[in-house]
Design an enzyme around this catalytic site. Structure first.
Site, PDB file in Angstrom:
ATOM      1  N   GLY A 110       0.890  -1.149   0.000  1.00  9.58           N
ATOM      2  CA  GLY A 110       0.000   0.000   0.000  1.00  9.58           C
ATOM      3  C   GLY A 110       0.923   1.191   0.000  1.00  9.58           C
ATOM      4  N   CYS A 111       0.448   2.347  -0.439  1.00  9.88           N
ATOM      5  CA  CYS A 111       1.391   3.441  -0.595  1.00  9.88           C
ATOM      6  C   CYS A 111       0.706   4.780  -0.608  1.00  9.88           C
ATOM      7  CB  CYS A 111       2.146   3.325  -1.919  1.00  9.88           C
ATOM      8  SG  CYS A 111       2.768   1.702  -2.257  1.00  9.88           S
ATOM      9  N   GLY A 112       1.553   5.819  -0.524  1.00  8.00           N
ATOM     10  CA  GLY A 112       1.072   7.160  -0.760  1.00  8.00           C
ATOM     11  C   GLY A 112       1.870   7.743  -1.897  1.00  8.00           C
TER      12      GLY A 112
END
Lengths: 364, 508
Positions: A9-11
Site C-alpha cells: 500500500g502506498c502514498g
C-alpha cells in the site's frame, strides 16, 4: 520465472509546472512527508524533471552497486558502449535515519555502439533509445549487484529504503530544481529491504510511482517478454513502466490510448459508444488485452513532456487532482496538496480509468 | 472355452428390480434399447437379461415407482493387477471377432494424471481487494482470431479512429463453445439444442464433420463448420453461412486416424446432409488427401478464406501429440486464425480402443508447451488457442485459460447436460438417452427446447462460477487471467511437470 510479489500500500504525490518554472524539492518533500502514515519506512523515492540542464542532451544513469566488483564490471560495460561525458558520486548527506546505503554513482552518457553492435541495431531498425534500453536491461539482469535506477535525459530518480522525507534528506533533494516532481511512500509487506525495490521505476525518461497491486502481473510479464522486456526486479510496478514504454515509444500510441489499454473501458460502455469509438476501444481490448493492468492502482506517470495521473478501471485506490495557475497537483490525499498550495483553483477526484494528462504548454 | 460370445457369458451389471414396487407397467422394457428388460406374458412377470445391460440407467430414471436400481456385478474375474479384467475381456472379445475393438467417449481408465486436479487457483487477501461479481462488472467477453502485434490510429477532425484493418474475429460472451460432434454421431435434436443455445448465449457450436442440416442455416452466425478429411457436407453455401470454419486434422481421442460413423447411423437426413448414400459407413481418411505437408495446409486455409471472401476466421484443429508445439507454430505461420488443441482425454462417438487409450498427450501439457512456444517465437498474438478434451467443470475452464487458452470446447460436458450418463456405447447407434442415435423413436427422447435450456443453463452456470473465481483473484476481465500462470500452483507434481506447465509448486 518466479517472483516475490511486491504487496504494498502506498502514498503518492506529484506536480507539474506547465510553464516549466523550476522549483526546489522542498515542496514535494513537504507533501509526501504529510502522508507519512501511508508508508512503513521500507521505501521512499522521488523523480525530478529538469534537474540536469547542463547535461540535458545526455542520458543520466543513476546506478546503485552492492560492491566494488559490480561497479568495476558495470563501468567496463559503460565505457565500452557509451560516451561518458561526466560521472560522479551521487551527492548524499550523512543522516542517522539512513544508516546504510549502496554505492551510488551517476553518469551522463550518449550511446556509442561498437561497429558490430551498430550493425545489429541497423539490422533490427533500432534507434539510440533502444540501445540504451537494451543496455539498462542487460546491466540489470546480468550484472550481479548492479542496478540502473534512472536512465533518462534531464531527469533523475532518487530512491531508497526509509521514509521518503529521510530519503530526500539523504539525497539532498532540497538542492535540486525541477519542473515535474513525483514522490512515493511505500508500505511493502514482504520486501527484502532492497533499495532498487523502492519507487519510482524508470526507463529512459518514463518514471512511474504506483500505489497498487498488479493482479494481472503474470500475463503482463509474459506479454512483455514477447517484446524483449526482461522483468528483473521481482516486483510488479516494473511492468507498468515497460508497458508504457512499449505502447507509447514503440507502438506510437497516444498517451490517451495507452491509458485506455492500462485501464480499459468496460464492454457495457463500449457497446453504447458510437461506431468510431466502439471500433477503437474494441480493437484496443482485443489486441492489447494482455497489457490491461488489472487490480487496484493509482499511478503517476511522468515523462519529459508532462505528467499523467491514472486510476484502475474501478478506482480502488485514491487519486486527487488540484489546479492552481500553471501548477497541477496529483496526490493520494487532498491534504498533501493543500499543505503546499492551500488556495487551489479547482480540486477533483478523477473517475475510474479516466486519465488526467498535463503537458507543457509549448515545447521550449 | 467359451462357446457363446463373451458378452453373453458374463454380466458387468446387475439389474435389481424390487418386485414389491414393480407395477408391471413395462416402461423399463420400452425404454431399454438394449433389450435387457422383457415381459413374460404367460406368467405376467418382468424378465431381465443382466448381460445386456450397459448401465445407462435409463430404466432406473424412468421407472415410475423407483423399483429398479443398476449395480456393478460383484462377481468379477480373479483379481490380477497386471492382467486386469479389462485386458482379459478385450482379448476374449477380439478372439471372437478378429476385429478392432471399438469404444465410445473418452478414456475412462484414469491411469494418467489429470493435471487440472493437480493445480490450484489463487485468491486475493487484504493487499488487493477481491471483486464481487454481484456488485461490480465482471467481464468474460472473448474474441477469437488473429490479432496484429500493434494497432495504428489516425486522427481526423479531432477524432481518433482505428486505422489498422482487423481480420475477422469470433465474438464470444463466454469463453466456452460446444465442441465438434457431427450430425449423425449425435442426432438432429441435439444439434438444434446446441445451435439455439449458442445463439442465445452468444457463443459458438461446432458442427463436427457431418455437414450442417439446412434447417440450421439461420443459426450460422453462431456456427463453426468443420472441414475434415472426409469433406462430408462441405460446399460453398455451408462455408459461407457459418461464422467460422475449422479444418479438422486430428481429434484427441484418436490422433492419427479419421472419423468413423457406422452405417447404422446414416439415415436419409444424415445422408442428405453428409452428401453420401444412406446406410454406408462414413469413414474419414486418416490424413486429408490434399494435405501431405504444412504448405498444403496453407493452401487449404487460403482456399477456404478465398471461398468465403476472407470474412470467416479459419481454425485448424489438431490432436495433442508429442510434438504439438512445433506443429502449432507451423500452423500459425501457415495462416490459421485459431488453433484448436484436442487433448488425450477427449471424447468420441467411436474410436479404436487401442488408439484412444494409448495415443496422444494430456491437454494441460500440450496447451502449456504450445502457448510458451508461440510466445518464445513472438507469434502468440497471431492466433487464438482453443482447447478441448477433458474440460469437466468451470474450474477446468479457468485453469486452462490461466495456462494460456483463449477459450475452451466442451463435448462430453455438453452431452452430459442433456442427459448422457457416459455409458460409452455411442458407436452402437442405440443410445437410450436419445443423444448418439438417429433412430426416430429414440431421438425423440431429446426435446430441442429443453436441450436448449439445459445447454444455456450450463453455460450460464459455469459463467457465474468463472466470475466468482476471477473476482476472487481481484480481476474483473478474463483477459487478465489468460496466460497468467502465476495464479496457478501445482500440488504433487514433479519438477519437470511444473516446468512444462510453467507454474510454481504450492507454497512457493
Amino acid at each position: 520465472m518466479f517472483y516475490e510479489k511486491d504487496i504494498s500500500g502506498c502514498g503518492l504525490s506529484g506536480f507539474i509546472d506547465k510553464s516549466k518554472k523550476r522549483v526546489s524539492g522542498e515542496e514535494i518533500i513537504k507533501s509526501i512527508a504529510l502522508q507519512h502514515d501511508r508508508g512503513n519506512g521500507l521505501g521512499g523515492g522521488f523523480a525530478a524533471y529538469g534537474i540536469y540542464p547542463e547535461f540535458k542532451d545526455y542520458y543520466a544513469f543513476h546506478i546503485m552497486y552492492d560492491n566494488m566488483n559490480a561497479l568495476a564490471t558495470t563501468e567496463e560495460l559503460l565505457h565500452k558502449d557509451l560516451l561518458v561525458k561526466h560521472y560522479e558520486k551521487i551527492p548524499v548527506r550523512r543522516t542517522l535515519k539512513i544508516p546504510t546505503h549502496p554505492i551510488l554513482r551517476r553518469y551522463f552518457v550518449k550511446a556509442k555502439p561498437s561497429e558490430e553492435e551498430y550493425e545489429l541495431l541497423d539490422i533490427e531498425s533500432l534507434d539510440e533509445d533502444d540501445f540504451i534500453v537494451r543496455l539498462v536491461m542487460r546491466i540489470n539482469s546480468e550484472v550481479k549487484g548492479a542496478f540502473v535506477f534512472s536512465s533518462g535525459k534531464n531527469m533523475g530518480a532518487f530512491k531508497g529504503v526509509g521514509f521518503p522525507e529521510d530519503v530526500a534528506d539523504f539525497f539532498k533533494l532540497d538542492e535540486y530544481h525541477g519542473y515535474i516532481w513525483t514522490a512515493h511512500n511505500r508500505f511493502p509487506t514482504n520486501t527484502p529491504g532492497w533499495w532498487g525495490g523502492a519507487h519510482p521505476f524508470t526507463l529512459l525518461d518514463w518514471s512511474i510511482v504506483h500505489n497498487g497491486e498488479v493482479s494481472s502481473y503474470g500475463i503482463n510479464k509474459r506479454y512483455l517478454e514477447m517484446f524483449g522486456y526482461k522483468c528483473t526486479l521481482f516486483t510488479d510496478t516494473e511492468v507498468v513502466t515497460y508497458i508504457l514504454d512499449l505502447l507509447i515509444r514503440k507502438h506510437k500510441l497516444s498517451k490517451e490510448l495507452a491509458c485506455k489499454v492500462l485501464s480499459s473501458a468496460f464492454w457495457k460502455d463500449i457497446d453504447n459508444m458510437d461506431d468510431i469509438d466502439q471500433k477503437v476501444n474494441t480493437a484496443l481490448r482485443m489486441v492489447y488485452g494482455s497489457a490491461l493492468l488489472n487490480g487496484p492502482f493509482a499511478i503517476l506517470f511522468a515523462y519529459k513532456n508532462g505528467l499523467i495521473g491514472l486510476n484502475d478501471r474501478v478506482k480502488l485506490r485514491p487519486l486527487i487532482v488540484g489546479y492552481k495557475g500553471d501548477r497541477v497537483y496529483m496526490s493520494s490525499e487532498e491534504s498533501a496538496i493543500r499543505i503546499i498550495e492551500p488556495d487551489l483553483d479547482t480540486v477533483f477526484a478523477p473517475k475510474a480509468g479516466e486519465p488526467v494528462i498535463v503537458e507543457f504548454e509549448a515545447e521550449a | 472355452m467359451l462357446y457363446k460370445s463373451f458378452v453373453d457369458s458374463f454380466s458387468d451389471y446387475i439389474i435389481d428390480r424390487n418386485e414389491d414396487k414393480c407395477i408391471l407397467c413395462r416402461i423399463c422394457e420400452r425404454q431399454c434399447s438394449y433389450e435387457a428388460h422383457g415381459f413374460d406374458k404367460k406368467n405376467s412377470v418382468m424378465t431381465k437379461q443382466d448381460h445386456k445391460c450397459i448401465c445407462c440407467r435409463r430404466c432406473e430414471a424412468m421407472c415410475p415407482t423407483g423399483a429398479i436400481s443398476i449395480r456393478e456385478n460383484p462377481s468379477q474375474f480373479k483379481r490380477n493387477s497386471n492382467w486386469t479384467a479389462s485386458h482379459r475381456k478385450n482379448i476374449y472379445k477380439q478372439a471372437e471377432t478378429g476385429g478392432i475393438l471399438l469404444v465410445g467417449m473418452g478414456n475412462p481408465t484414469g491411469k494418467q494424471p489429470t493435471y487440472f486436479d493437480r493445480m490450484l487457483l489463487d485468491a486475493s487477501q487484504v493487499t488487493n481487494p477481491s471483486i464481487d461479481p454481484l456488485r461490480e462488472p465482471m467481464e468474460l467477453r472473448t474474441y477469437l482470431g488473429r490479432k496484429p502485434d500493434r494497432l495504428e490510429f489516425e486522427e481526423k477532425d479531432g477524432r481518433v479512429s482505428l486505422k489498422t484493418k482487423l481480420t475477422p474475429q469470433l465474438k464470444l460472451e463466454y469463453p466456452i463453445m460446444f465442441s465438434a460432434m457431427s450430425y449423425g454421431a449425435i442426432n438432429y435434436n441435439v444439434h438444434v439444442g446446441m445451435a439455439r443455445a449458442s445463439q442465445k448465449m452468444g457463443i459458438y457450436y461446432n458442427t463436427g464433420e457431418g455437414g450442417l442440416h439446412k434447417s440450421l442455416y439461420p443459426y450460422g452466425a453462431n456456427t463453426i463448420v468443420q472441414v475434415a478429411s472426409g469433406r462430408f457436407g462441405v460446399n460453398a453455401e455451408y462455408l459461407n453461412v457459418a461464422g467460422g470454419i475449422e479444418i479438422k486434422i486430428g481429434q484427441g481421442a484418436k490422433p492419427g486416424i479419421g472419423g468413423h460413423l457406422p452405417g447404422e447411423k446414416v439415415n436419409e437426413e444424415v445422408s442428405r446432409t453428409r452428401m453420401i448414400p444412406a446406410g454406408t459407413d462414413a469413414l474419414s481418411p486418416a490424413p486429408h488427401h490434399d494435405i501431405y505437408s504444412i504448405e498444403d495446409l496453407r493452401q487449404l486455409i487460403y482456399a477456404l478464406k478465398e471461398a468465403t471472401d476472407y470474412k470467416n476466421p479459419v481454425s485448424v484443429k489438431i490432436a495433442a501429440v508429442h510434438n504439438s508445439a512445433a506443429i502449432a507454430s507451423g500452423i500459425v505461420r501457415a495462416g490459421a486464425d485459431i488453433l484448436t488443441l484436442d487433448g488425450y482425454r477427449g471424447g468420441t462417438g467411436a474410436a479404436p480402443l487401442v488408439t484412444r487409450n494409448n495415443v496422444g498427450i494430456p491437454i494441460e501439457l500440450a496447451l502449456a508447451s504450445v502457448d510458451q512456444r508461440l510466445r518464445d517465437e513472438g507469434i502468440r498474438n497471431h492466433v487464438s488457442i482453443v482447447v478441448g478434451g477433458g474440460i469437466r467443470s468451470s474450474a477446468d475452464v479457468v485453469k486452462a485459460i490461466a495456462l494460456g487458452a483463449d477459450a475452451v470446447y466442451i463435448g462430453t460436458a455438453t452431452l452430459v447436460s442433456v442427459g448422457c450418463t457416459l455409458c460409452r456405447m455411442c458407436f452402437t447407434g442405440k443410445c437410450p438417452w436419445g443423444i448418439a442415435t438417429n433412430d426416430q423413436s429414440l431421438s425423440k427422447r431429446i426435446n430441442p427446447d429443453i436441450a436448449e435450456e439445459k445447454l444455456s443453463n450450463l453455460i450460464r452456470g459455469w459463467g457465474l462460477e468463472i466470475k466468482e473465481i476471477i473476482g476472487g483473484m481481484g480481476l474483473n476481465a478474463l483477459e487478465s487471467m489468460r496466460g497468467s500462470r502465476h495464479r496457478l500452483r501445482g500440488v504433487g507434481l514433479s519438477e519437470s511437470e511444473l516446468d512444462i506447465l510453467g507454474i510454481a509448486p504450492a507454497g512457493k
